[in-house]
Design a protein around this motif. Structure first.
Motif, PDB file in Angstrom:
ATOM      1  N   TYR A  52       0.814  -1.211   0.000  1.00 55.50           N
ATOM      2  CA  TYR A  52       0.000   0.000   0.000  1.00 55.50           C
ATOM      3  C   TYR A  52       0.852   1.268   0.000  1.00 55.50           C
ATOM      4  O   TYR A  52       0.332   2.367   0.189  1.00 55.50           O
ATOM      5  CB  TYR A  52      -0.951   0.003   1.196  1.00 55.50           C
ATOM      6  CG  TYR A  52      -2.109  -0.951   1.033  1.00 55.50           C
ATOM      7  CD1 TYR A  52      -3.181  -0.643   0.198  1.00 55.50           C
ATOM      8  CD2 TYR A  52      -2.133  -2.167   1.699  1.00 55.50           C
ATOM      9  CE1 TYR A  52      -4.242  -1.521   0.037  1.00 55.50           C
ATOM     10  CE2 TYR A  52      -3.194  -3.050   1.550  1.00 55.50           C
ATOM     11  CZ  TYR A  52      -4.241  -2.723   0.719  1.00 55.50           C
ATOM     12  OH  TYR A  52      -5.295  -3.586   0.560  1.00 55.50           O
ATOM     13  N   CYS A  69      -6.039   4.593 -10.184  1.00 58.44           N
ATOM     14  CA  CYS A  69      -6.763   5.408  -9.208  1.00 58.44           C
ATOM     15  C   CYS A  69      -6.308   6.858  -9.285  1.00 58.44           C
ATOM     16  O   CYS A  69      -5.157   7.148  -9.622  1.00 58.44           O
ATOM     17  CB  CYS A  69      -6.518   4.889  -7.793  1.00 58.44           C
ATOM     18  SG  CYS A  69      -6.967   3.162  -7.535  1.00 58.44           S
ATOM     19  N   PHE A  89      -9.813  10.864   1.740  1.00 61.22           N
ATOM     20  CA  PHE A  89     -10.308   9.830   0.820  1.00 61.22           C
ATOM     21  C   PHE A  89     -11.234   8.850   1.539  1.00 61.22           C
ATOM     22  O   PHE A  89     -11.212   8.711   2.768  1.00 61.22           O
ATOM     23  CB  PHE A  89      -9.138   9.062   0.190  1.00 61.22           C
ATOM     24  CG  PHE A  89      -8.441   8.107   1.134  1.00 61.22           C
ATOM     25  CD1 PHE A  89      -8.796   6.772   1.192  1.00 61.22           C
ATOM     26  CD2 PHE A  89      -7.440   8.562   1.979  1.00 61.22           C
ATOM     27  CE1 PHE A  89      -8.170   5.882   2.064  1.00 61.22           C
ATOM     28  CE2 PHE A  89      -6.801   7.691   2.853  1.00 61.22           C
ATOM     29  CZ  PHE A  89      -7.167   6.351   2.891  1.00 61.22           C
ATOM     30  N   LYS A  90     -12.054   8.193   0.752  1.00 60.59           N
ATOM     31  CA  LYS A  90     -12.845   7.053   1.203  1.00 60.59           C
ATOM     32  C   LYS A  90     -12.487   5.858   0.332  1.00 60.59           C
ATOM     33  O   LYS A  90     -11.959   6.006  -0.781  1.00 60.59           O
ATOM     34  CB  LYS A  90     -14.345   7.329   1.096  1.00 60.59           C
ATOM     35  CG  LYS A  90     -14.900   8.293   2.128  1.00 60.59           C
ATOM     36  CD  LYS A  90     -16.420   8.381   2.021  1.00 60.59           C
ATOM     37  CE  LYS A  90     -17.011   9.301   3.063  1.00 60.59           C
ATOM     38  NZ  LYS A  90     -18.502   9.344   2.986  1.00 60.59           N
ATOM     39  N   ASP A  91     -12.796   4.661   0.838  1.00 59.96           N
ATOM     40  CA  ASP A  91     -12.572   3.446   0.065  1.00 59.96           C
ATOM     41  C   ASP A  91     -13.616   2.429   0.485  1.00 59.96           C
ATOM     42  O   ASP A  91     -14.531   2.752   1.255  1.00 59.96           O
ATOM     43  CB  ASP A  91     -11.145   2.931   0.288  1.00 59.96           C
ATOM     44  CG  ASP A  91     -10.923   2.495   1.720  1.00 59.96           C
ATOM     45  OD1 ASP A  91     -11.030   1.275   1.990  1.00 59.96           O
ATOM     46  OD2 ASP A  91     -10.647   3.347   2.595  1.00 59.96           O
ATOM     47  N   GLN A  92     -13.504   1.225   0.007  1.00 58.51           N
ATOM     48  CA  GLN A  92     -14.548   0.227   0.271  1.00 58.51           C
ATOM     49  C   GLN A  92     -14.522  -0.340   1.691  1.00 58.51           C
ATOM     50  O   GLN A  92     -15.382  -1.135   2.041  1.00 58.51           O
ATOM     51  CB  GLN A  92     -14.474  -0.884  -0.773  1.00 58.51           C
ATOM     52  CG  GLN A  92     -14.860  -0.398  -2.164  1.00 58.51           C
ATOM     53  CD  GLN A  92     -14.830  -1.489  -3.218  1.00 58.51           C
ATOM     54  OE1 GLN A  92     -14.408  -2.617  -2.965  1.00 58.51           O
ATOM     55  NE2 GLN A  92     -15.269  -1.158  -4.419  1.00 58.51           N
ATOM     56  N   SER A 117     -14.603   1.946   4.164  1.00 58.48           N
ATOM     57  CA  SER A 117     -15.221   3.048   4.903  1.00 58.48           C
ATOM     58  C   SER A 117     -16.618   2.671   5.390  1.00 58.48           C
ATOM     59  O   SER A 117     -17.453   2.194   4.614  1.00 58.48           O
ATOM     60  CB  SER A 117     -15.302   4.298   4.018  1.00 58.48           C
ATOM     61  OG  SER A 117     -14.023   4.712   3.589  1.00 58.48           O
ATOM     62  N   ASN A 146     -12.779  11.514  -4.563  1.00 62.70           N
ATOM     63  CA  ASN A 146     -11.780  10.786  -3.785  1.00 62.70           C
ATOM     64  C   ASN A 146     -12.318   9.515  -3.143  1.00 62.70           C
ATOM     65  O   ASN A 146     -11.796   9.031  -2.145  1.00 62.70           O
ATOM     66  CB  ASN A 146     -11.182  11.704  -2.714  1.00 62.70           C
ATOM     67  CG  ASN A 146     -10.148  12.657  -3.290  1.00 62.70           C
ATOM     68  OD1 ASN A 146     -10.071  12.843  -4.499  1.00 62.70           O
ATOM     69  ND2 ASN A 146      -9.347  13.255  -2.437  1.00 62.70           N
ATOM     70  N   ASN A 147     -13.383   8.977  -3.734  1.00 59.57           N
ATOM     71  CA  ASN A 147     -13.907   7.677  -3.310  1.00 59.57           C
ATOM     72  C   ASN A 147     -13.232   6.592  -4.153  1.00 59.57           C
ATOM     73  O   ASN A 147     -13.529   6.429  -5.337  1.00 59.57           O
ATOM     74  CB  ASN A 147     -15.424   7.608  -3.500  1.00 59.57           C
ATOM     75  CG  ASN A 147     -16.171   8.505  -2.529  1.00 59.57           C
ATOM     76  OD1 ASN A 147     -15.598   9.026  -1.572  1.00 59.57           O
ATOM     77  ND2 ASN A 147     -17.454   8.707  -2.782  1.00 59.57           N
ATOM     78  N   LEU A 148     -12.322   5.852  -3.553  1.00 61.88           N
ATOM     79  CA  LEU A 148     -11.567   4.838  -4.287  1.00 61.88           C
ATOM     80  C   LEU A 148     -12.402   3.576  -4.512  1.00 61.88           C
ATOM     81  O   LEU A 148     -13.092   3.116  -3.587  1.00 61.88           O
ATOM     82  CB  LEU A 148     -10.291   4.488  -3.528  1.00 61.88           C
ATOM     83  CG  LEU A 148      -9.243   5.608  -3.449  1.00 61.88           C
ATOM     84  CD1 LEU A 148      -8.102   5.194  -2.518  1.00 61.88           C
ATOM     85  CD2 LEU A 148      -8.701   5.944  -4.831  1.00 61.88           C
ATOM     86  N   ILE A 156      -8.901  -0.286   0.862  1.00 60.14           N
ATOM     87  CA  ILE A 156      -7.572   0.061   1.352  1.00 60.14           C
ATOM     88  C   ILE A 156      -7.426  -0.493   2.765  1.00 60.14           C
ATOM     89  O   ILE A 156      -7.805   0.147   3.745  1.00 60.14           O
ATOM     90  CB  ILE A 156      -7.347   1.584   1.345  1.00 60.14           C
ATOM     91  CG1 ILE A 156      -7.542   2.165  -0.060  1.00 60.14           C
ATOM     92  CG2 ILE A 156      -5.958   1.931   1.895  1.00 60.14           C
ATOM     93  CD1 ILE A 156      -6.499   1.730  -1.059  1.00 60.14           C
TER      94      ILE A 156
END
Length: 201
Positions: free
Chosen positions: A72, A114, A131-134, A136, A186-188, A192
């Motif tokens: 990462y 990304c 940022f957000k990701d899955q 979150s 910024n939503n990945l 992460i």
């Protein structure tokens, strides 16, 4: 919003960014060892600082994190904006705050391309990425997490982004704070599993 304190990202950058990077120039052990020491230092800061967002300092058991994972730590291309641009960022309290857009970073992670918007911080020499990701709202804080990037880390148009150093905003610990919400840009589209986990007292 009587009784609430407004927390701008510059405060998080000033307090948390210093802690996160305080050991970066003193690396002596492995990456995981260095990261563990940084996290212990942050826990100690939260136990003792008058600026700590933790209410029950006596019962504070420390923050929780995903395991250190060097995959990462990504090498990103940085594209600066050609001119100064402002960006309206929604806050958790319902209002909006205006930020200066520095540019965006583009990188490959988990086989996906990304992009993240990068904002300027009034904390000298620091850039800010919310940022957000899955993860979150599941494993990590639902309001998203933040990254601070020292401008000194930029080489040409390249910069290393280490998601192991992603941290929660103060509003993750107490509803007394109002924090920036990562913009939809910024939503990945991936999980992460690095950095700080959701906080539970």
């Amino acid at each position: 919003m009587s009784g609430r304190k407004i927390l701008l990202f510059v405060v998080a950058a000033a307090i948390l960014g210093i802690v996160v990077y305080s050991f970066s120039s003193k690396k002596k052990g492995s990456y995981a060892d260095d990261l563990r020491m940084e996290r212990l230092e942050k826990d100690q800061n939260y136990r003792t600082s008058t600026e700590s967002p933790i209410k029950d300092k006596a019962g504070f058991q420390g923050l929780k994190y995903f395991p250190a994972d060097s995959t990462y730590e990504v090498f990103a291309k940085l594209e600066e904006t050609e001119s100064t641009k402002t960006f309206a960022v929604q806050m958790t309290g319902g209002q909006t705050e205006t930020y200066t857009l520095y540019g965006k970073v583009r990188f490959e992670l988990q086989g996906k391309t990304c992009e993240l918007l990068v904002f300027e911080s009034t904390e000298a020499g620091t850039l800010f990425i919310p940022f957000k990701d899955q993860t979150s709202g599941k494993e990590s804080y639902g309001g998203g997490r933040y990254l601070d990037i020292p401008e000194s880390d930029i080489t040409g148009n390249r910069v290393t982004i280490d998601f192991n150093k992603a941290y929660n905003p103060y509003c993750a610990y107490s509803p007394e704070y109002t924090c920036p919400i990562p913009p939809k840009e910024n939503n990945l589209p991936l999980a992460i599993r690095a950095g700080e986990l959701a906080y539970h007292e």
